[in-house]
Design a protein around this motif. Structure first.
Motif, PDB file in Angstrom:
ATOM      1  N   CYS A  63       1.108  -1.381  -0.178  1.00 18.71           N
ATOM      2  CA  CYS A  63      -0.399   0.507  -0.074  1.00 18.71           C
ATOM      3  C   CYS A  63       1.170   1.509  -0.210  1.00 18.71           C
ATOM      4  CB  CYS A  63      -0.916   0.317   1.141  1.00 18.71           C
ATOM      5  SG  CYS A  63      -2.451  -1.136   0.760  1.00 18.71           S
TER       6      CYS A  63
ATOM      7  N   GLY B 225      -2.593   1.613  -2.675  1.00 21.46           N
ATOM      8  CA  GLY B 225      -3.420   0.811  -1.697  1.00 21.46           C
ATOM      9  C   GLY B 225      -5.006   0.760  -1.843  1.00 21.46           C
TER      10      GLY B 225
ATOM     11  N   THR C 113      -4.865  -2.562  -3.572  1.00 25.91           N
ATOM     12  CA  THR C 113      -4.088  -4.172  -3.024  1.00 25.91           C
ATOM     13  C   THR C 113      -5.171  -4.348  -1.780  1.00 25.91           C
ATOM     14  OG1 THR C 113      -1.634  -3.298  -2.888  1.00 25.91           O
ATOM     15  CG2 THR C 113      -2.555  -3.901  -0.666  1.00 25.91           C
ATOM     16  N   THR C 114      -6.243  -3.840  -1.529  1.00 29.10           N
ATOM     17  CA  THR C 114      -6.542  -3.180  -0.719  1.00 29.10           C
ATOM     18  C   THR C 114      -8.264  -4.196  -1.305  1.00 29.10           C
ATOM     19  OG1 THR C 114      -6.733  -1.172   0.914  1.00 29.10           O
ATOM     20  CG2 THR C 114      -8.996  -2.434   1.175  1.00 29.10           C
TER      21      THR C 114
ATOM     22  N   THR D  37      -7.385  -7.400  -1.399  1.00 30.16           N
ATOM     23  CA  THR D  37      -7.278  -8.609  -0.220  1.00 30.16           C
ATOM     24  C   THR D  37      -8.289  -8.852   0.682  1.00 30.16           C
ATOM     25  OG1 THR D  37      -5.118  -7.488   0.366  1.00 30.16           O
ATOM     26  CG2 THR D  37      -6.244  -8.313   1.873  1.00 30.16           C
TER      27      THR D  37
ATOM     28  N   LEU E 143      -8.505  -4.337   7.774  1.00 25.69           N
ATOM     29  CA  LEU E 143      -8.443  -3.775   6.287  1.00 25.69           C
ATOM     30  C   LEU E 143      -9.144  -2.558   7.043  1.00 25.69           C
ATOM     31  CD1 LEU E 143     -11.641  -5.384   4.124  1.00 25.69           C
ATOM     32  CD2 LEU E 143      -8.823  -5.654   3.784  1.00 25.69           C
TER      33      LEU E 143
ATOM     34  N   LEU F 165      -4.656  -1.363   6.451  1.00 28.96           N
ATOM     35  CA  LEU F 165      -4.019  -1.063   4.393  1.00 28.96           C
ATOM     36  C   LEU F 165      -4.360   0.505   4.394  1.00 28.96           C
ATOM     37  CD1 LEU F 165      -5.351  -4.518   3.308  1.00 28.96           C
ATOM     38  CD2 LEU F 165      -2.834  -3.981   3.760  1.00 28.96           C
ATOM     39  N   ILE F 166      -6.110   0.681   4.630  1.00 26.10           N
ATOM     40  CA  ILE F 166      -6.232   2.327   4.129  1.00 26.10           C
ATOM     41  C   ILE F 166      -5.499   3.271   4.926  1.00 26.10           C
ATOM     42  CG2 ILE F 166      -8.547   3.624   4.830  1.00 26.10           C
ATOM     43  CD1 ILE F 166     -10.489   0.913   4.178  1.00 26.10           C
TER      44      ILE F 166
ATOM     45  N   GLU G 236      -2.699   3.211   3.565  1.00 30.13           N
ATOM     46  CA  GLU G 236      -2.753   4.056   1.867  1.00 30.13           C
ATOM     47  C   GLU G 236      -3.273   5.561   2.363  1.00 30.13           C
ATOM     48  OE1 GLU G 236      -6.835   4.374  -1.616  1.00 30.13           O
ATOM     49  OE2 GLU G 236      -6.856   3.260   0.134  1.00 30.13           O
TER      50      GLU G 236
ATOM     51  N   SER H 156      -7.067  -1.162  14.331  1.00 30.20           N
ATOM     52  CA  SER H 156      -6.284  -1.158  12.958  1.00 30.20           C
ATOM     53  C   SER H 156      -7.507   0.667  12.628  1.00 30.20           C
ATOM     54  CB  SER H 156      -7.806  -1.986  12.458  1.00 30.20           C
ATOM     55  OG  SER H 156      -9.294  -2.256  12.497  1.00 30.20           O
TER      56      SER H 156
END
Length: 426
Positions: free
Chosen positions: A4, A43, A46-47, A50, A69, A72-73, A76, A125
């Protein structure tokens, strides 16, 4: 998260630091938005990939992966590199502090049993994601409206590819050591090995922050000034690395049963020798992050890490089966030593070795003397905690006293720093 961010944190930090020193606000705006577009697109892709893979194939723990998740954000939208490039580290520290305190508070409040695992994952997260969003609240105070194109597309693309490889390699040789050990040995050996690293890794976070702070400084300075900065930074890193290592080593025998419990006494030697990474890793970081990356020598940054990844896997496979956690320790120390030597050697044409390393052997002599004194100090009090505290104070006093006896040039920088702190407090 590695895919990301696409190494934009490194590229962005050095780019922004250079522009801050030499260019206009318009180019700062173009660089920020043009670099973040790489991160945003990577990002998003990829998100989505995934989430789709996890949901469609229902991999083990798929529901927890979906709850992760936001990590990942957060990668990004993480633009901490912009503020680090501006040398505005206060905002980064404040953001990280708020995130940590908030997550700890929510965990203590909401997580009560193993059934609350999903709450724990969500807290970790979401707090990380919200921490990344905080940086965007006042970004318009620094840059203008979004621009249309990428920033120096071909040049940035080449840098991303070059730096992404060592990031993946780093993940390999810092993450696969425990699974490989677990494959050949039992969970007890893995536990000894894992816990023997904990204190060293905490200290590493403190020392390597010097590299993070100094990289933008190096990137914005001329070649002539870089030599002096590199020498001082190396001395500061070696001084902190050796003094922390000596303190931990001298107290290991008492610290392990006091902190981990008597069941972990067999890992005492592991913790003692693993402490050497407190010296090896940060010193290598001086030449990798501060010098190679700051001067756009991305290949010189990447090669040692890739060699280290291969060497770590090979040594682990050979040594772990026969010697368990001790073999894993030997693998790590050997790998980090080889990586350190490569990092120093590969950029040797960019600095004067004799000038930069002039006083370094003296620091190791001081560390050796301090360690011997620390190991032979008797237990002065029945309380392990108080005994370790007194021993640590004595060791640091001896170390600092020897430093001033050797009359290092760096001593004056320490005196100036102490004076500034005293004046600020006054």
């Amino acid at each position: 998260m590695v895919f990301c961010s696409l190494s934009v944190s490194y590229i962005g930090m050095r780019t922004i630091s250079r522009i801050r020193a030499t260019s206009t606000n318009e180019e700062l705006t173009e660089a920020f938005w043009g670099l973040w577009y790489f991160q945003a697109i990577a990002g998003f892709i990829t998100t989505v990939l995934t989430a789709s893979f996890v949901a469609i194939f229902k991999v083990q723990y798929w529901n927890y992966f979906l709850l992760m998740l936001p990590f990942l954000i957060s990668a990004e939208f993480d633009i901490a590199w912009f503020f680090q490039g501006l040398a505005d580290f206060g905002k980064v520290v404040l953001r990280n502090t708020i995130v940590k305190l908030t997550s700890v508070g929510l965990i203590l409040l909401l997580v009560k049993s193993p059934n609350d695992l999903y709450k724990y994952v969500l807290i970790m997260s979401l707090s990380t994601m919200l921490g990344s969003f905080v940086f965007w609240l006042n970004i318009r105070s620094y840059v203008g409206k979004p621009v249309k194109g990428f920033y120096k597309f071909n040049q940035t693309k080449a840098a991303i590819i070059t730096l992404l490889i060592p990031q993946i390699a780093t993940q390999i040789y810092t993450s696969l050591d425990k699974p490989i050990l677990n494959f050949f040995q039992n969970s007890t050996q893995v536990s000894y090995y894992d816990n023997s690293q904990r204190i060293a890794n905490m200290i590493l976070g403190v020392i390597t922050s010097i590299t993070l702070v100094m990289m933008p400084k190096m990137a914005s300075e001329s070649k002539e000034k870089q030599a002096g900065i590199l020498k001082k930074s190396l001395e500061a890193t070696v001084m902190l690395g050796t003094i922390f290592s000596v303190v931990v080593m001298a107290n290991t025998k008492e610290f392990v049963p006091f902190f981990f419990g008597n069941k972990y006494i067999p890992m005492t030697n592991l913790m003692f020798f693993f402490t050497l990474t407190i010296i090896l890793i940060p010193v290598g970081g001086v030449f990798a992050n501060q010098f190679a990356l700051a001067n756009r020598r991305d290949k010189d940054y990447a090669i040692p890490v890739c060699v280290g990844a291969v060497l770590e896997i090979v040594l682990s496979v050979i040594l772990d089966k026969a010697w368990g956690a001790t073999g894993a320790l030997i693998s790590v120390l050997t790998t980090e030593f080889v990586v350190l030597i490569l990092r120093i050697w590969i950029v040797r044409d960019g600095y004067q070795f004799k000038y930069v390393f002039k006083d370094i052997p003296k620091y190791f002599l001081i560390a050796a003397i301090s360690l011997v004194i620390g190991l032979f100090l008797p237990q002065m009090l029945p309380s392990a905690f108080l005994n370790m505290t007194i021993k640590s104070i004595i060791i640091m006093t001896v170390y600092i006293g020897l430093m001033f006896m050797f009359k290092f040039d760096f001593n004056q920088d320490i005196i100036n720093l102490v004076n500034k702190m005293l004046k600020r407090n006054a």
